[in-house]
Design a protein around this motif. Structure first.
Motif, PDB file in Angstrom:
ATOM      1  N   ALA A   1      70.804  13.474  22.191  1.00 25.87           N
ATOM      2  CA  ALA A   1      70.945  12.021  22.340  1.00 25.87           C
ATOM      3  C   ALA A   1      69.716  11.306  21.785  1.00 25.87           C
ATOM      4  O   ALA A   1      69.823  10.261  21.141  1.00 25.87           O
ATOM      5  N   TRP A   2      68.541  11.881  22.047  1.00 25.79           N
ATOM      6  CA  TRP A   2      67.292  11.309  21.519  1.00 25.79           C
ATOM      7  C   TRP A   2      67.333  11.255  19.995  1.00 25.79           C
ATOM      8  O   TRP A   2      66.972  10.238  19.391  1.00 25.79           O
ATOM      9  N   GLN A   3      67.763  12.347  19.378  1.00 26.54           N
ATOM     10  CA  GLN A   3      67.833  12.401  17.914  1.00 26.54           C
ATOM     11  C   GLN A   3      68.781  11.349  17.357  1.00 26.54           C
ATOM     12  O   GLN A   3      68.486  10.707  16.346  1.00 26.54           O
ATOM     13  N   ARG A   4      69.919  11.170  18.016  1.00 29.51           N
ATOM     14  CA  ARG A   4      70.890  10.149  17.553  1.00 29.51           C
ATOM     15  C   ARG A   4      70.304   8.744  17.693  1.00 29.51           C
ATOM     16  O   ARG A   4      70.451   7.898  16.800  1.00 29.51           O
TER      17      ARG A   4
ATOM     18  N   SER B   1      67.422   8.195  15.148  1.00 30.53           N
ATOM     19  CA  SER B   1      67.838   8.262  13.739  1.00 30.53           C
ATOM     20  C   SER B   1      68.674   7.059  13.323  1.00 30.53           C
ATOM     21  O   SER B   1      68.972   6.876  12.143  1.00 30.53           O
ATOM     22  N   GLY B   2      69.078   6.245  14.304  1.00 27.65           N
ATOM     23  CA  GLY B   2      69.903   5.076  14.009  1.00 27.65           C
ATOM     24  C   GLY B   2      71.388   5.364  14.035  1.00 27.65           C
ATOM     25  O   GLY B   2      72.201   4.494  13.707  1.00 27.65           O
ATOM     26  N   ALA B   3      71.768   6.570  14.463  1.00 29.04           N
ATOM     27  CA  ALA B   3      73.179   6.959  14.459  1.00 29.04           C
ATOM     28  C   ALA B   3      73.938   6.483  15.695  1.00 29.04           C
ATOM     29  O   ALA B   3      75.168   6.507  15.714  1.00 29.04           O
ATOM     30  N   ALA B   4      73.221   6.044  16.723  1.00 32.05           N
ATOM     31  CA  ALA B   4      73.864   5.621  17.973  1.00 32.05           C
ATOM     32  C   ALA B   4      73.921   4.095  18.055  1.00 32.05           C
ATOM     33  O   ALA B   4      73.135   3.389  17.408  1.00 32.05           O
ATOM     34  N   ALA B   5      74.847   3.606  18.881  1.00 25.91           N
ATOM     35  CA  ALA B   5      75.029   2.157  19.013  1.00 25.91           C
ATOM     36  C   ALA B   5      73.781   1.477  19.569  1.00 25.91           C
ATOM     37  O   ALA B   5      73.451   0.351  19.204  1.00 25.91           O
ATOM     38  N   GLY B   6      73.078   2.167  20.464  1.00 27.16           N
ATOM     39  CA  GLY B   6      71.892   1.555  21.082  1.00 27.16           C
ATOM     40  C   GLY B   6      70.588   1.888  20.388  1.00 27.16           C
ATOM     41  O   GLY B   6      69.512   1.700  20.965  1.00 27.16           O
ATOM     42  N   SER B   7      70.651   2.369  19.149  1.00 25.17           N
ATOM     43  CA  SER B   7      69.448   2.810  18.436  1.00 25.17           C
ATOM     44  C   SER B   7      68.403   1.706  18.283  1.00 25.17           C
ATOM     45  O   SER B   7      67.205   1.940  18.507  1.00 25.17           O
TER      46      SER B   7
ATOM     47  N   LYS C   1      67.377   5.066  30.836  1.00 23.61           N
ATOM     48  CA  LYS C   1      68.750   4.617  31.081  1.00 23.61           C
ATOM     49  C   LYS C   1      69.591   4.670  29.808  1.00 23.61           C
ATOM     50  O   LYS C   1      70.751   5.080  29.834  1.00 23.61           O
ATOM     51  N   MET C   2      68.991   4.263  28.680  1.00 21.80           N
ATOM     52  CA  MET C   2      69.719   4.309  27.405  1.00 21.80           C
ATOM     53  C   MET C   2      70.017   5.739  26.986  1.00 21.80           C
ATOM     54  O   MET C   2      71.076   6.036  26.435  1.00 21.80           O
ATOM     55  N   LEU C   3      69.098   6.637  27.291  1.00 20.13           N
ATOM     56  CA  LEU C   3      69.291   8.050  26.974  1.00 20.13           C
ATOM     57  C   LEU C   3      70.451   8.621  27.794  1.00 20.13           C
ATOM     58  O   LEU C   3      71.304   9.335  27.264  1.00 20.13           O
ATOM     59  N   ALA C   4      70.477   8.295  29.082  1.00 19.10           N
ATOM     60  CA  ALA C   4      71.557   8.764  29.959  1.00 19.10           C
ATOM     61  C   ALA C   4      72.900   8.198  29.511  1.00 19.10           C
ATOM     62  O   ALA C   4      73.923   8.901  29.523  1.00 19.10           O
ATOM     63  N   ALA C   5      72.903   6.923  29.104  1.00 22.16           N
ATOM     64  CA  ALA C   5      74.143   6.292  28.650  1.00 22.16           C
ATOM     65  C   ALA C   5      74.653   6.948  27.372  1.00 22.16           C
ATOM     66  O   ALA C   5      75.868   7.140  27.200  1.00 22.16           O
ATOM     67  N   GLU C   6      73.745   7.315  26.482  1.00 19.99           N
ATOM     68  CA  GLU C   6      74.136   7.962  25.232  1.00 19.99           C
ATOM     69  C   GLU C   6      74.693   9.366  25.492  1.00 19.99           C
ATOM     70  O   GLU C   6      75.667   9.778  24.850  1.00 19.99           O
ATOM     71  N   VAL C   7      74.091  10.088  26.437  1.00 20.00           N
ATOM     72  CA  VAL C   7      74.601  11.416  26.807  1.00 20.00           C
ATOM     73  C   VAL C   7      76.012  11.288  27.375  1.00 20.00           C
ATOM     74  O   VAL C   7      76.915  12.060  27.027  1.00 20.00           O
TER      75      VAL C   7
END
Length: 246
Positions: free
Chosen positions: A145-148, A151-157, A223-229
């Motif tokens: 999740a951290w990598q996403r 890297s800008g690949a996630a919505a919350g990047s 919190k953002m990390l948990a949400a991405e997971v």
């Protein structure tokens, strides 16, 4: 065999991703040893204030040199700190001014602070190295999740990267303020008082870094990390649900 492999894996992860404490151990050594040795040299051995300050500055310089030799790789920040220490020591010996000896520690703080702030401008926040292990905790899902997110690949990047930069900015500003306070104090406060008060300034700066940086960046990032997971787990479950329905 399986247990040993797991232990070795965790050991390797710890070496590659040092904890916050691991990152600050050298700083704690550079604070505790010079402070204790100053009073030892001055009170127990009867050295002058200047001589006690000079000898108490040797250990941090030696530790920095040893770190560079042991790692066998170029560390720009450590090298810069070493240069600041050596130049300041030489100037202090030439002038014979104990206040300049105290002020030199502010030069080290400012070097670290500027290094941190420049790293933010370059898009590689320096304090992330100490923060990431605390957030990821060796969890593979959180690591992914951290990598996403970075890297800008996630919505919350975008929000995640802003918080990552904010954490380093807080530390950079706190250490820069500590530098200013230490230099001003070196020339306005009695020497014996400033020896221990300089340590209080540094501990205060670190406290601000942990508290303000934690509230402003670490907690939201967690919190953002948990949400991405959770979001990624939901994506993985969706095809299975569709297959069952079919």
């Amino acid at each position: 065999m399986t247990k040993n492999t797991g232990i070795q894996g965790r050991s390797n992860d710890q070496k590659q991703n040092p904890s916050v404490l691991d990152n600050f151990k050298p700083l704690l050594v550079d604070v505790a040893v010079p402070l204790g040795s100053y009073y030892l040299f001055k009170d127990a051995f009867g050295m002058s204030t200047f001589a006690a300050l000079a000898w108490s500055s040797v250990v941090p310089a030696v530790r920095t040199v040893w770190g560079l030799v042991k790692e066998r790789k170029t560390n720009a920040l450590a090298g810069l700190i070493l240069v600041v220490n050596l130049v300041s020591l030489l100037l202090s010996f030439v002038s014979g001014d104990p206040r300049l000896m105290l002020a030199k520690d502010g030069g080290v703080s400012s070097t670290v602070a500027i290094g941190i702030l420049v790293s933010v401008v370059l898009g590689k926040p320096m304090m992330t190295a100490g923060m990431k292990p605390f957030l990821v905790k060796g969890d593979a899902a959180k690591e992914a999740a951290w990598q996403r997110l970075t890297s800008g690949a996630a919505a919350g990047s975008a929000a995640f990267l802003r918080k990552e930069r904010a954490f380093s900015v807080v530390w950079g500003v706190a250490l820069l303020a500590e530098c200013i306070a230490r230099v001003v104090g070196a020339y306005t406060i009695p020497l014996d008082t400033m020896v221990w008060l300089g340590t209080v300034f540094l501990i205060g700066a670190m406290g601000i870094g942990f508290v303000v940086g934690g509230g402003l960046a670490v907690e939201p990032m967690e919190k953002m990390l948990a949400a991405e997971v959770e979001a990624e787990a939901g994506k993985a479950e969706t095809p299975s649900a569709a297959a069952v329905a079919a």
